[in-house]
Design a protein around this motif. Structure first.
Motif, PDB file in Angstrom:
ATOM      1  N   LYS A 302       0.834  -1.207   0.000  1.00  0.00           N
ATOM      2  CA  LYS A 302       0.000   0.000   0.000  1.00  0.00           C
ATOM      3  C   LYS A 302       0.866   1.253   0.000  1.00  0.00           C
ATOM      4  CE  LYS A 302      -3.781   2.322   2.378  1.00  0.00           C
ATOM      5  NZ  LYS A 302      -4.751   2.301   3.492  1.00  0.00           N
ATOM      6  N   MET A 303       1.927   1.255   0.806  1.00  0.00           N
ATOM      7  CA  MET A 303       2.819   2.412   0.831  1.00  0.00           C
ATOM      8  C   MET A 303       3.525   2.597  -0.508  1.00  0.00           C
ATOM      9  SD  MET A 303       4.355   2.408   4.732  1.00  0.00           S
ATOM     10  CE  MET A 303       4.763   0.673   4.812  1.00  0.00           C
ATOM     11  N   LEU A 304       3.953   1.483  -1.116  1.00  0.00           N
ATOM     12  CA  LEU A 304       4.575   1.565  -2.439  1.00  0.00           C
ATOM     13  C   LEU A 304       3.580   2.070  -3.478  1.00  0.00           C
ATOM     14  CD1 LEU A 304       6.620  -1.772  -2.442  1.00  0.00           C
ATOM     15  CD2 LEU A 304       7.542   0.549  -2.266  1.00  0.00           C
ATOM     16  N   ALA A 305       2.333   1.593  -3.407  1.00  0.00           N
ATOM     17  CA  ALA A 305       1.313   1.998  -4.370  1.00  0.00           C
ATOM     18  C   ALA A 305       0.976   3.477  -4.238  1.00  0.00           C
ATOM     19  CB  ALA A 305       0.060   1.149  -4.183  1.00  0.00           C
ATOM     20  N   ILE A 306       0.864   3.972  -2.997  1.00  0.00           N
ATOM     21  CA  ILE A 306       0.566   5.394  -2.802  1.00  0.00           C
ATOM     22  C   ILE A 306       1.715   6.247  -3.326  1.00  0.00           C
ATOM     23  CG2 ILE A 306       0.190   7.188  -1.059  1.00  0.00           C
ATOM     24  CD1 ILE A 306      -1.275   5.086   0.622  1.00  0.00           C
ATOM     25  N   GLY A 307       2.947   5.812  -3.051  1.00  0.00           N
ATOM     26  CA  GLY A 307       4.096   6.537  -3.589  1.00  0.00           C
ATOM     27  C   GLY A 307       4.107   6.552  -5.109  1.00  0.00           C
ATOM     28  N   TRP A 308       3.749   5.422  -5.721  1.00  0.00           N
ATOM     29  CA  TRP A 308       3.698   5.332  -7.180  1.00  0.00           C
ATOM     30  C   TRP A 308       2.616   6.245  -7.746  1.00  0.00           C
ATOM     31  CZ3 TRP A 308       2.095   0.425 -10.428  1.00  0.00           C
ATOM     32  CH2 TRP A 308       2.421   0.652 -11.768  1.00  0.00           C
ATOM     33  N   LEU A 309       1.445   6.286  -7.075  1.00  0.00           N
ATOM     34  CA  LEU A 309       0.356   7.158  -7.525  1.00  0.00           C
ATOM     35  C   LEU A 309       0.772   8.629  -7.479  1.00  0.00           C
ATOM     36  CD1 LEU A 309      -2.639   5.386  -5.747  1.00  0.00           C
ATOM     37  CD2 LEU A 309      -2.365   5.630  -8.220  1.00  0.00           C
ATOM     38  N   CYS A 310       1.460   9.011  -6.407  1.00  0.00           N
ATOM     39  CA  CYS A 310       1.923  10.400  -6.288  1.00  0.00           C
ATOM     40  C   CYS A 310       2.952  10.726  -7.367  1.00  0.00           C
ATOM     41  CB  CYS A 310       2.516  10.642  -4.895  1.00  0.00           C
ATOM     42  SG  CYS A 310       1.310  10.619  -3.552  1.00  0.00           S
ATOM     43  N   PHE A 326      -7.360   1.848 -10.950  1.00  0.00           N
ATOM     44  CA  PHE A 326      -7.626   0.538 -10.350  1.00  0.00           C
ATOM     45  C   PHE A 326      -6.709   0.311  -9.143  1.00  0.00           C
ATOM     46  CE2 PHE A 326      -6.539  -4.003 -10.073  1.00  0.00           C
ATOM     47  CZ  PHE A 326      -7.794  -4.526  -9.789  1.00  0.00           C
ATOM     48  N   ILE A 327      -5.449   0.716  -9.276  1.00  0.00           N
ATOM     49  CA  ILE A 327      -4.511   0.606  -8.154  1.00  0.00           C
ATOM     50  C   ILE A 327      -4.999   1.433  -6.976  1.00  0.00           C
ATOM     51  CG2 ILE A 327      -2.161   1.191  -7.390  1.00  0.00           C
ATOM     52  CD1 ILE A 327      -1.226   0.485 -10.227  1.00  0.00           C
ATOM     53  N   TYR A 328      -5.481   2.643  -7.254  1.00  0.00           N
ATOM     54  CA  TYR A 328      -5.995   3.502  -6.184  1.00  0.00           C
ATOM     55  C   TYR A 328      -7.185   2.845  -5.478  1.00  0.00           C
ATOM     56  CZ  TYR A 328      -8.595   7.248  -3.945  1.00  0.00           C
ATOM     57  OH  TYR A 328      -9.295   7.996  -3.042  1.00  0.00           O
ATOM     58  N   GLU A 329      -8.106   2.262  -6.243  1.00  0.00           N
ATOM     59  CA  GLU A 329      -9.275   1.620  -5.644  1.00  0.00           C
ATOM     60  C   GLU A 329      -8.874   0.412  -4.794  1.00  0.00           C
ATOM     61  OE1 GLU A 329     -11.911   0.851  -8.939  1.00  0.00           O
ATOM     62  OE2 GLU A 329     -13.094   2.626  -8.427  1.00  0.00           O
ATOM     63  N   MET A 330      -7.871  -0.332  -5.252  1.00  0.00           N
ATOM     64  CA  MET A 330      -7.385  -1.473  -4.474  1.00  0.00           C
ATOM     65  C   MET A 330      -6.758  -1.001  -3.162  1.00  0.00           C
ATOM     66  SD  MET A 330      -8.147  -4.331  -5.837  1.00  0.00           S
ATOM     67  CE  MET A 330      -7.057  -5.385  -4.900  1.00  0.00           C
ATOM     68  N   VAL A 331      -6.008   0.096  -3.221  1.00  0.00           N
ATOM     69  CA  VAL A 331      -5.382   0.669  -2.020  1.00  0.00           C
ATOM     70  C   VAL A 331      -6.450   1.063  -1.013  1.00  0.00           C
ATOM     71  CG1 VAL A 331      -4.172   2.722  -1.184  1.00  0.00           C
ATOM     72  CG2 VAL A 331      -3.232   1.423  -3.083  1.00  0.00           C
ATOM     73  N   GLU A 332      -7.526   1.693  -1.492  1.00  0.00           N
ATOM     74  CA  GLU A 332      -8.601   2.104  -0.593  1.00  0.00           C
ATOM     75  C   GLU A 332      -9.327   0.907   0.018  1.00  0.00           C
ATOM     76  OE1 GLU A 332     -11.445   4.931  -2.141  1.00  0.00           O
ATOM     77  OE2 GLU A 332     -10.559   6.306  -0.699  1.00  0.00           O
ATOM     78  N   PHE A 333      -9.501  -0.142  -0.792  1.00  0.00           N
ATOM     79  CA  PHE A 333     -10.292  -1.285  -0.334  1.00  0.00           C
ATOM     80  C   PHE A 333      -9.546  -2.133   0.692  1.00  0.00           C
ATOM     81  CE2 PHE A 333     -11.434  -5.795  -0.817  1.00  0.00           C
ATOM     82  CZ  PHE A 333     -12.762  -5.738  -0.402  1.00  0.00           C
TER      83      PHE A 333
END
Length: 404
Positions: A302-310, A326-333
């Motif tokens: 999740k931390m890697l995904a949020i960093g990637w989104l930013c 889709f990555i953002y929605e998975m992070v939220e879920f």
């Protein structure tokens, strides 16, 4: 992107053709279905608080707890932070949300401003309802305790399972678009809009609270009075600040003990990884995998995904906006499911109180790990997912300009 939603038949739903996000749904009884499930959930929760929840027997000694005793035990043992986390996320927030759904769906007479504030808080608090995560934590704790004694479920266990089911169903039957239209009509848009084109291209934005379409420069929504911009201000800066803080806390959360077990005069400190290894060695492979995924993999990914989104939102590199969304929605879920290990410790700490024979206490690592989960949840909330679509919107504008 602006979407023209047709008149829906009963039981049908409308989704965005670009990102597949649910826009609205037409339920058979949009007012009574959420009310019925919410009321049933509250009744089940009331019954679950009356009777013993779970008990444990070790060498003739029996320990029994009720749901209401779990935070009380931790408060009495000076673990106020753990007690507060349990009390807020497992009991108070779900109860508030169910009561709010009943009040708003049944159109109880109150000032419109109060209704708007209640609805605003309801949809904000939806993410923080963690009753079903606590139930999963209880099931995991059963597996851990079976190696030490006999576990029995009490009369309140099945009502609590039904409470979790009903409260999830109440949220599912609650359509935000219909909900806000019942409170107040959406403000009219002054100029003609074209479906299939980005909102900013046409000079409009979406109210993130009540889904009203507003002029892009309008700061306050006239329906729900929520302040907002076309893009959330300082979204990336706030997200990165929360993310860096969670990364800093993630290291001691995994290194420091999250649980202390005292058995026959011996004290055993357990970290998250040690607990997983212990379960794996005992042959509880599925439970060990669940804990490993929820407590190690999900927070890290999740931390890697949020960093990637930013990074994607800030960089000029072109990525598939649909995949990033889709990555953002998975992070939220999946983010909040990391709380499962915290709730396991809460159950074990409240139930296993047998003096010198065996006692379990939470440790500092559990509090730090809970903070990591909460901070990453706030980070995903602060991130503006519309930033992932801005590049697609710019491509759309360039393509239209080339055609002209």
């Amino acid at each position: 992107m602006l979407v023209a939603v047709p008149d829906l038949e009963q039981g049908k739903k409308a989704v965005c053709p670009r990102c597949n996000t649910l826009l609205t749904a037409r339920w058979r009884e949009p007012r009574n279905q959420p009310t019925g499930y919410a009321l049933s959930a509250l009744i089940m929760l009331f019954l679950a608080c009356l009777f013993p929840f779970v008990s444990m027997s070790v060498a003739g000694m029996v320990s029994e707890i009720k749901l209401t005793q779990i935070p009380r035990v931790m408060f009495n043992e000076d673990y106020s932070s753990m007690a507060a986390i349990f009390l807020i996320f497992v009991q108070l927030v779900p109860t508030f949300c169910m009561v709010a759904i009943i009040i708003l769906c049944q159109n109880v007479k109150m000032a419109r401003r109060l209704k708007i504030e209640l609805a605003h808080i309801l949809f904000k608090m939806k993410t923080w309802c963690m009753a079903e995560i606590f139930l999963a934590g209880v099931l995991v704790s059963f597996v851990k305790l079976m190696a030490h004694g006999e576990i029995s479920i009490g009369l309140s266990f099945f009502p609590y399972c039904l409470f979790c089911l009903f409260q999830v169903r109440a949220f599912q039957c609650l359509d935000r678009h219909w909900f806000w239209n019942e409170i107040a009509p959406a403000p009219k848009v002054c100029h003609t809009l074209q479906a299939g084109k980005p909102g900013l291209v046409q000079g409009v934005r979406l109210c993130q609270s009540c889904t009203a379409i507003l002029p892009a420069q309008q700061f306050r929504c006239p329906r729900c009075h929520t302040k907002g911009d076309a893009r959330r201000r300082n979204s990336l800066q706030c997200t990165m600040a929360l993310l860096i803080t969670s990364v800093i806390l993630y290291i001691p959360a995994n290194v420091l003990p999250i649980m202390v077990t005292q058995a026959l005069g011996q004290q055993i400190n357990s970290t998250i990884l040690e607990g997983i290894i212990l379960l794996w060695g005992a042959g509880s492979y599925p439970v060990a995998m669940v804990i490993f995924i929820a407590s190690i993999m999900i927070p890290l990914l999740k931390m890697l995904a949020i960093g990637w989104l930013c990074w994607d939102a800030k960089s000029q590199t072109s990525h598939d906006s649909e995949k990033m969304h889709f990555i953002y929605e998975m992070v939220e879920f999946v983010g909040r499911w990391s709380m499962i290990d915290v709730f396991v410790i809460a159950v074990l700490s409240a139930l296993v109180r047998m003096g010198q024979l065996m006692s379990i206490y939470p440790a500092l690592g559990a509090v730090l790990f809970a903070l990591v989960v909460i901070l990453t949840m706030f980070a995903s909330i602060m991130f503006d997912p519309r930033l992932t679509w801005d590049k697609a919107n710019r491509k759309f504008e360039r393509h239209k300009n080339e055609e002209l």
